[in-house]
Every structure is written in structure tokens, then in C-alpha cells.
Design a protein around this motif. Structure first.
Motif, short mmCIF file in Angstrom:
data_model
loop_
_atom_site.label_atom_id
_atom_site.label_comp_id
_atom_site.label_asym_id
_atom_site.label_seq_id
_atom_site.Cartn_x
_atom_site.Cartn_y
_atom_site.Cartn_z
N SER A 1 3.02 35.82 32.24
CA SER A 1 3.26 36.21 30.31
C SER A 1 4.01 37.51 30.74
O SER A 1 3.97 37.49 29.34
CB SER A 1 3.03 35.52 29.70
OG SER A 1 2.77 33.75 29.68
N SER B 1 6.39 40.70 30.66
CA SER B 1 7.81 40.79 30.32
C SER B 1 8.15 41.60 31.91
O SER B 1 7.37 42.74 31.97
CB SER B 1 8.17 41.36 29.25
OG SER B 1 9.70 42.11 29.68
N ASN C 1 4.15 42.08 26.11
CA ASN C 1 4.14 40.45 27.11
C ASN C 1 3.81 39.42 25.39
O ASN C 1 4.70 40.40 24.54
CB ASN C 1 2.37 40.74 27.71
CG ASN C 1 1.31 40.97 26.53
OD1 ASN C 1 1.14 41.36 25.68
ND2 ASN C 1 0.45 41.54 27.60
N ASP C 2 3.57 38.62 25.52
CA ASP C 2 3.50 37.83 24.36
C ASP C 2 2.62 38.48 22.73
O ASP C 2 2.90 37.94 21.71
CB ASP C 2 2.82 36.92 24.50
CG ASP C 2 4.12 35.96 25.80
OD1 ASP C 2 5.39 35.91 25.79
OD2 ASP C 2 3.52 34.32 26.12
N GLN D 1 10.11 36.20 32.70
CA GLN D 1 8.01 36.58 33.25
C GLN D 1 7.97 36.06 34.37
O GLN D 1 8.31 35.40 34.84
CB GLN D 1 8.10 35.13 31.83
CG GLN D 1 8.84 35.90 30.50
CD GLN D 1 7.85 36.35 29.40
OE1 GLN D 1 6.99 36.00 29.73
NE2 GLN D 1 8.69 37.00 28.59
N GLU E 1 4.07 34.65 35.76
CA GLU E 1 2.81 34.00 35.76
C GLU E 1 2.36 34.08 34.40
O GLU E 1 1.25 33.20 33.97
CB GLU E 1 2.13 33.03 36.60
CG GLU E 1 2.99 32.61 37.80
CD GLU E 1 2.36 32.23 38.75
OE1 GLU E 1 1.18 32.43 38.83
OE2 GLU E 1 2.69 31.52 39.90
#
Length: 280
Positions: free
Chosen positions: A34, A36, A122-123, A30, A32
Motif C-alpha cells: 500500500s 504510493s 502510504n495509507d 499502489q 502490495e
């Protein structure tokens, strides 16, 4: 030959720095923000592009070879007598946009490309989505062979959308819808517009090794050509990535790879080669 102007098309997808530090950056999970990272180790899966992008102001020098078919054995020294070469460079204009230029010995082809990120995994979003636009210029064609040949007839265009997901630390998948337009074609055996769909995946074996597989199905190709099926091995060695390749398509240009695969795996008719990327 049809006189037709074809714009690059965009597919819409809605599917769910230094050289010493290259390995560290490739294997980080990850950022900063977040996002991938390290979905793929190289800019190419085997011959297909991946969703990996050069960082801003990074320059990649590319050397690729595809030898002739191994089926002739010692007569052609398992294809080494019939090698083709690609030399090229890729520059990261920004973190989301890169430009490339390469020269292929096969058909004396020049290839110009733009690669641009549209979305990142990402998340809150499950996919990486990258566009890839290519113009191929065939300088091998001669006017005495093709009466009425004009500059525009040397052009072939490819538009791809690269859609990938890092499923786990070891496993990544990619889908690649592709549109190909040829300004010069034989209407008796092929179409000027062709659509291809497929993809591939990467499985990480060790920290520095991964095995890759890709397959593309061309829905509009002539029957005497095959669909490209390729397998490769990524080897990361600090400042560069080395890829060993076995494929049934000798061409390394996007248009040739997707439309002119001539090898037949079932008959032992395939090509060995490699890609070498050096990052600066």
C-alpha cells in the motif's frame, strides 16, 4: 579560509524490472504494501533530486548537458559552444539506499552521493521522506592561484531532506531544505555555511510526458548570484527517461546549482540542457 570539520546534518521533517516494464512500474499507484509509487518519473525533478529511489541492484547510467547561455544568440550558437557535461552512475544497494558517483566538466568536479529513504507515503503516512548527502571535490583549483591550498579546501558538502507527496495521479509536490558548507570561500562576499529552501512539482500531461518546475531560495548567497529557477519536460521511452531543461543555473552539481546561479530569466539569460537516465 577556515579550518573547520563539518558533519553531515539531518533535517527532521514532520510535514503533513526490467526495462520493458519500466513504464508499468512508474505508473502503478499502489504496491502490495500500500505504498504510493510513481510520485516522480525520474530520479531528478530538474536538477534537484526527487524522492524516487533505485530498486535493489538497479544501475542507472546518467548523461547530462547544460549548454551556455542562450542570450548571445548565434555568436555562441545559443549556448552550444559553451556546453558542460556530467557523466555518472547510480547503484541501488538496497531498496532504501543508493550510492552515486559523477564527473562534471565544470570546475572538473567529482561528486559522491548517498541517498536513503526514511519514510514512505502510504495509507497511514502522508509523505515520502528521503535524505541526500553529497560531497563535491573541485579538482580545477590550482595552488599557484590559491597559496596554501590543501586537499580539504577542494571539498564542499551538501545535506538535503527531500519531502514529497503524491497529491493525485497527475500531480506531485516536493519540498527540499538544504544545507551547504564550503571549505574554500571568500569571506568578503559569501559565507561558508549556507541554507537554501524551496522545492517543486510534477504534473503528468500524458502517460509518457510530464512537466516539472523547481525553485530554490538561498538565504545566504551573494547578491550578484540569483536563486535557481528551472523548468523541465520528462519523456519516458521504455528503458530510459529523457528530460529537457531550461534553467538559470548552468552548474549540475548540487553545491554549484544552489549557490552559483548566474542567469537572469528577466534578461533572457538562461541555459538549455538535458538529463538522460538509462536503467539496467
Amino acid at each position: 579560509m577556515k579550518k573547520i570539520l563539518v558533519p553531515f546534518c539531518l533535517f527532521l521533517a514532520t510535514l503533513a524490472y526490467s526495462q520493458d516494464d519500466l513504464l508499468k512500474s512508474l505508473d502503478s499507484t499502489q504496491t502490495e504494501e500500500s505504498y504510493s509509487t510513481a510520485t516522480f518519473k525520474a530520479l531528478q525533478l530538474v536538477t534537484l533530486q526527487t524522492t524516487k529511489m533505485p530498486a535493489k541492484k538497479e544501475f542507472y547510467f546518467v548523461v547530462s548537458h547544460r549548454f551556455g547561455s542562450v542570450k548571445d544568440g548565434f555568436d555562441s550558437f545559443f549556448g552550444l559552444d559553451n556546453a558542460t557535461t556530467k557523466l555518472g552512475g547510480i547503484y541501488g544497494i538496497t531498496d532504501w539506499l543508493s550510492a552515486s558517483l559523477s564527473r562534471h566538466t565544470l570546475n572538473k568536479m567529482y561528486e559522491i552521493g548517498l541517498k536513503y529513504r526514511m519514510a514512505r507515503q502510504n495509507d497511514s503516512f502522508p509523505l515520502d521522506i528521503v535524505g541526500y548527502s553529497v560531497a563535491d571535490i573541485n579538482t580545477f583549483l590550482e595552488k599557484d592561484q590559491y597559496p596554501g591550498l590543501e586537499s580539504k579546501h577542494r571539498m564542499t558538502y551538501v545535506q538535503q531532506v527531500l519531502i514529497s507527496r503524491k497529491v493525485s495521479e497527475k500531480f506531485s509536490l516536493e519540498l527540499v531544505p538544504s544545507f551547504i558548507h564550503k571549505n574554500l570561500y571568500n569571506p568578503d562576499i559569501e559565507r561558508d555555511n549556507q541554507f537554501s529552501f524551496g522545492g517543486g512539482g510534477r504534473y503528468k500531461i500524458t502517460k509518457r510526458l510530464s512537466v516539472n518546475l523547481e525553485y530554490m531560495h538561498n538565504f545566504d548567497k551573494p547578491d550578484f548570484y540569483k536563486n535557481p529557477l528551472s523548468v523541465g519536460l520528462d519523456i519516458e521511452t521504455g528503458g530510459h527517461v529523457f528530460q529537457l531543461i531550461f534553467t538559470n543555473s548552468q552548474s549540475m552539481s548540487e553545491s554549484g546549482y544552489l549557490t552559483n546561479a548566474s542567469g537572469d530569466w528577466g534578461k533572457g539569460d538562461f541555459f538549455f540542457g538535458f538529463n538522460l537516465y538509462r536503467v539496467f
